[in-house]
Design a protein around this motif. Structure first.
Motif, PDB file in Angstrom:
ATOM      1  N   CYS A 193      49.568  54.228  33.559  1.00 48.83           N
ATOM      2  CA  CYS A 193      48.342  54.414  32.783  1.00 48.83           C
ATOM      3  C   CYS A 193      48.044  53.109  32.048  1.00 48.83           C
ATOM      4  O   CYS A 193      48.859  52.666  31.226  1.00 48.83           O
ATOM      5  N   PRO A 194      46.918  52.481  32.296  1.00 51.05           N
ATOM      6  CA  PRO A 194      46.598  51.227  31.616  1.00 51.05           C
ATOM      7  C   PRO A 194      46.131  51.415  30.179  1.00 51.05           C
ATOM      8  O   PRO A 194      45.984  50.449  29.431  1.00 51.05           O
ATOM      9  N   GLY A 195      45.886  52.670  29.792  1.00 49.34           N
ATOM     10  CA  GLY A 195      45.418  52.947  28.436  1.00 49.34           C
ATOM     11  C   GLY A 195      43.903  53.081  28.378  1.00 49.34           C
ATOM     12  O   GLY A 195      43.180  52.764  29.329  1.00 49.34           O
ATOM     13  N   TYR A 196      43.435  53.573  27.249  1.00 55.59           N
ATOM     14  CA  TYR A 196      41.992  53.752  27.029  1.00 55.59           C
ATOM     15  C   TYR A 196      41.390  52.377  26.807  1.00 55.59           C
ATOM     16  O   TYR A 196      41.690  51.699  25.817  1.00 55.59           O
ATOM     17  N   THR A 197      40.544  51.926  27.736  1.00 58.03           N
ATOM     18  CA  THR A 197      40.150  50.527  27.809  1.00 58.03           C
ATOM     19  C   THR A 197      38.638  50.346  27.831  1.00 58.03           C
ATOM     20  O   THR A 197      37.911  51.161  28.405  1.00 58.03           O
ATOM     21  N   LYS A 198      38.174  49.265  27.257  1.00 56.91           N
ATOM     22  CA  LYS A 198      36.753  48.939  27.210  1.00 56.91           C
ATOM     23  C   LYS A 198      36.242  48.527  28.586  1.00 56.91           C
ATOM     24  O   LYS A 198      36.310  47.361  28.970  1.00 56.91           O
ATOM     25  N   THR A 199      35.735  49.490  29.334  1.00 53.41           N
ATOM     26  CA  THR A 199      35.091  49.225  30.625  1.00 53.41           C
ATOM     27  C   THR A 199      33.915  50.178  30.758  1.00 53.41           C
ATOM     28  O   THR A 199      33.704  51.045  29.902  1.00 53.41           O
ATOM     29  N   ASP A 200      33.163  50.057  31.850  1.00 52.11           N
ATOM     30  CA  ASP A 200      32.051  50.983  32.044  1.00 52.11           C
ATOM     31  C   ASP A 200      32.546  52.411  32.238  1.00 52.11           C
ATOM     32  O   ASP A 200      31.812  53.379  32.039  1.00 52.11           O
ATOM     33  N   PHE A 201      33.822  52.550  32.599  1.00 51.09           N
ATOM     34  CA  PHE A 201      34.448  53.857  32.792  1.00 51.09           C
ATOM     35  C   PHE A 201      34.486  54.643  31.485  1.00 51.09           C
ATOM     36  O   PHE A 201      34.429  55.867  31.477  1.00 51.09           O
ATOM     37  N   THR A 202      34.599  53.920  30.351  1.00 52.25           N
ATOM     38  CA  THR A 202      34.717  54.552  29.025  1.00 52.25           C
ATOM     39  C   THR A 202      33.533  54.226  28.116  1.00 52.25           C
ATOM     40  O   THR A 202      33.628  54.363  26.899  1.00 52.25           O
ATOM     41  N   ASN A 203      32.430  53.759  28.732  1.00 53.74           N
ATOM     42  CA  ASN A 203      31.271  53.324  27.941  1.00 53.74           C
ATOM     43  C   ASN A 203      31.672  52.222  26.966  1.00 53.74           C
ATOM     44  O   ASN A 203      31.161  52.133  25.851  1.00 53.74           O
ATOM     45  N   TYR A 204      32.614  51.381  27.417  1.00 47.60           N
ATOM     46  CA  TYR A 204      33.080  50.206  26.687  1.00 47.60           C
ATOM     47  C   TYR A 204      33.675  50.535  25.326  1.00 47.60           C
ATOM     48  O   TYR A 204      33.495  49.813  24.348  1.00 47.60           O
ATOM     49  N   MET A 205      34.426  51.631  25.305  1.00 48.60           N
ATOM     50  CA  MET A 205      35.198  51.992  24.120  1.00 48.60           C
ATOM     51  C   MET A 205      36.676  51.912  24.473  1.00 48.60           C
ATOM     52  O   MET A 205      37.074  52.193  25.602  1.00 48.60           O
ATOM     53  N   GLY A 206      37.492  51.514  23.496  1.00 48.05           N
ATOM     54  CA  GLY A 206      38.925  51.456  23.732  1.00 48.05           C
ATOM     55  C   GLY A 206      39.505  50.078  23.523  1.00 48.05           C
ATOM     56  O   GLY A 206      38.928  49.228  22.839  1.00 48.05           O
ATOM     57  N   GLY A 207      40.672  49.847  24.123  1.00 43.04           N
ATOM     58  CA  GLY A 207      41.384  48.591  23.949  1.00 43.04           C
ATOM     59  C   GLY A 207      40.895  47.504  24.880  1.00 43.04           C
ATOM     60  O   GLY A 207      40.015  47.710  25.722  1.00 43.04           O
ATOM     61  N   ASP A 208      41.481  46.314  24.739  1.00 44.62           N
ATOM     62  CA  ASP A 208      41.072  45.157  25.527  1.00 44.62           C
ATOM     63  C   ASP A 208      41.521  45.280  26.979  1.00 44.62           C
ATOM     64  O   ASP A 208      42.622  45.745  27.271  1.00 44.62           O
ATOM     65  N   VAL A 209      40.671  44.837  27.892  1.00 45.26           N
ATOM     66  CA  VAL A 209      40.968  44.930  29.314  1.00 45.26           C
ATOM     67  C   VAL A 209      42.155  44.044  29.681  1.00 45.26           C
ATOM     68  O   VAL A 209      42.895  44.337  30.626  1.00 45.26           O
ATOM     69  N   GLU A 210      42.354  42.955  28.936  1.00 44.05           N
ATOM     70  CA  GLU A 210      43.486  42.068  29.224  1.00 44.05           C
ATOM     71  C   GLU A 210      44.810  42.798  29.057  1.00 44.05           C
ATOM     72  O   GLU A 210      45.731  42.628  29.858  1.00 44.05           O
ATOM     73  N   GLU A 211      44.920  43.607  28.020  1.00 43.89           N
ATOM     74  CA  GLU A 211      46.147  44.357  27.787  1.00 43.89           C
ATOM     75  C   GLU A 211      46.344  45.403  28.881  1.00 43.89           C
ATOM     76  O   GLU A 211      47.464  45.626  29.360  1.00 43.89           O
ATOM     77  N   ALA A 212      45.277  46.051  29.299  1.00 35.86           N
ATOM     78  CA  ALA A 212      45.356  47.042  30.368  1.00 35.86           C
ATOM     79  C   ALA A 212      45.852  46.388  31.652  1.00 35.86           C
ATOM     80  O   ALA A 212      46.701  46.934  32.366  1.00 35.86           O
ATOM     81  N   GLY A 213      45.323  45.204  31.950  1.00 39.70           N
ATOM     82  CA  GLY A 213      45.749  44.488  33.139  1.00 39.70           C
ATOM     83  C   GLY A 213      47.221  44.135  33.099  1.00 39.70           C
ATOM     84  O   GLY A 213      47.936  44.268  34.101  1.00 39.70           O
ATOM     85  N   LYS A 214      47.694  43.708  31.945  1.00 42.32           N
ATOM     86  CA  LYS A 214      49.107  43.352  31.791  1.00 42.32           C
ATOM     87  C   LYS A 214      50.022  44.535  32.097  1.00 42.32           C
ATOM     88  O   LYS A 214      51.092  44.377  32.673  1.00 42.32           O
ATOM     89  N   ARG A 215      49.595  45.712  31.694  1.00 47.80           N
ATOM     90  CA  ARG A 215      50.421  46.912  31.902  1.00 47.80           C
ATOM     91  C   ARG A 215      50.575  47.225  33.385  1.00 47.80           C
ATOM     92  O   ARG A 215      51.634  47.686  33.816  1.00 47.80           O
ATOM     93  N   ILE A 216      49.537  46.972  34.155  1.00 49.97           N
ATOM     94  CA  ILE A 216      49.620  47.200  35.595  1.00 49.97           C
ATOM     95  C   ILE A 216      50.424  46.092  36.273  1.00 49.97           C
ATOM     96  O   ILE A 216      51.295  46.355  37.104  1.00 49.97           O
ATOM     97  N   VAL A 217      50.141  44.861  35.905  1.00 43.16           N
ATOM     98  CA  VAL A 217      50.836  43.710  36.490  1.00 43.16           C
ATOM     99  C   VAL A 217      52.347  43.820  36.285  1.00 43.16           C
ATOM    100  O   VAL A 217      53.136  43.503  37.175  1.00 43.16           O
ATOM    101  N   LYS A 218      52.742  44.294  35.121  1.00 44.05           N
ATOM    102  CA  LYS A 218      54.173  44.431  34.815  1.00 44.05           C
ATOM    103  C   LYS A 218      54.903  45.224  35.884  1.00 44.05           C
ATOM    104  O   LYS A 218      55.991  44.836  36.329  1.00 44.05           O
ATOM    105  N   TYR A 219      54.320  46.329  36.305  1.00 44.95           N
ATOM    106  CA  TYR A 219      54.991  47.196  37.276  1.00 44.95           C
ATOM    107  C   TYR A 219      54.729  46.775  38.720  1.00 44.95           C
ATOM    108  O   TYR A 219      55.455  47.186  39.626  1.00 44.95           O
ATOM    109  N   ALA A 220      53.717  45.927  38.915  1.00 44.62           N
ATOM    110  CA  ALA A 220      53.480  45.365  40.246  1.00 44.62           C
ATOM    111  C   ALA A 220      54.512  44.287  40.564  1.00 44.62           C
ATOM    112  O   ALA A 220      54.790  44.014  41.735  1.00 44.62           O
ATOM    113  N   LEU A 221      55.087  43.694  39.521  1.00 49.14           N
ATOM    114  CA  LEU A 221      55.996  42.558  39.695  1.00 49.14           C
ATOM    115  C   LEU A 221      57.443  42.865  39.331  1.00 49.14           C
ATOM    116  O   LEU A 221      58.261  41.947  39.221  1.00 49.14           O
TER     117      LEU A 221
END
Length: 245
Positions: A193-221
């Motif tokens: 789960c990348p977390g509640y993130t500011k994207t069009d998916f959430t009407n740009y409410m939530g945390g920073d997309v950079e942090e969400a990306g890091k959470r996914i990258v961590k488990y990809a690597l």
């Protein structure tokens, strides 16, 4: 150079994940239903000085695009190291378990469940040719049956996503079974789960997309000592990241 395919990577968390993995030195295939949008993303990344990226047409509900994408990657790379099943839709909200029609369930499940299964099965052979194959299924904490049924969980009363949550719970179960079947191999298969993130998916409410990306990258690597068959949400559990199914 390791290679990664990210579905739904022309915007939002998928795009940010692609950018971070490009910087990590992986060759990134930007899966995009609209190939022109994918190419625009590639041009943006190229302008930042990175060439290890390519747009590839991929609609998770269209088997023809999956087969074509597989052929491209097989011819160019010969294998695939990482698959990130990021493409997903929420469906129209609010969603009621009592009232939302079956057509909306079919629409959301077609992408969030059947799409994940189709993509994974299509590229499994190429992943098996990797020395360290990784599969990350992008999920959400609202897909946790344990958390969603706990009145003490902060989002407990925010039950607007009966369809979306059900689709992610189903995807989580697929993750469990896939990891089980691949146990004893070099595969690492996890739901993140990348977390509640500011994207069009959430009407740009939530945390920073950079942090969400890091959470996914961590488990990809993750290396060979890393987890498999687990469900992670660092937003819900900052200490260890792991949350119950």
């Amino acid at each position: 150079m390791k290679s990664v395919l990210i579905t739904g990577a022309n915007k939002g968390i998928g795009l940010e994940t692609a950018k971070q993995l490009v910087r990590e030195g992986l060759f990134v295939y930007v899966g995009s239903r609209d190939i022109e949008k994918g190419r625009e993303v590639v041009q943006e990344i190229n302008a930042q000085g990175f060439e290890n990226v390519k747009a590839i047409e991929l609609d998770v509900t269209n088997p023809a695009t999956l087969a074509a994408a597989k052929k491209v990657i097989e011819e160019e790379r010969g294998h695939l190291d990482v698959l990130i099943n990021n493409a997903g839709i929420s469906g129209m909200v609010p969603q009621s378990a009592q009232e939302t029609g079956i057509d909306q369930y079919k629409e959301v499940f077609a992408v969030n469940v059947y799409g994940v299964v189709s993509v994974t099965q299509t590229f499994l052979g190429l992943l098996q040719k990797s020395g360290e194959p990784r599969i990350v299924n992008v999920s959400t904490s609202v897909g946790s049956l344990t958390l969603q049924s706990n009145p003490a969980w902060p989002p407990y009363d925010y039950a607007k996503y009966a369809v979306y949550a059900a689709s992610k719970s189903a995807m989580n179960m697929y993750t469990v079974h896939l990891a089980y079947e691949l146990r004893g191999t070099a595969f690492k298969v996890n739901a993140v789960c990348p977390g509640y993130t500011k994207t069009d998916f959430t009407n740009y409410m939530g945390g920073d997309v950079e942090e969400a990306g890091k959470r996914i990258v961590k488990y990809a690597l993750i290396d060979q000592n890393g987890p498999t068959g687990k469900f992670f949400s660092e937003e819900s559990n900052p200490e260890t990241g792991e949350i119950p199914w």
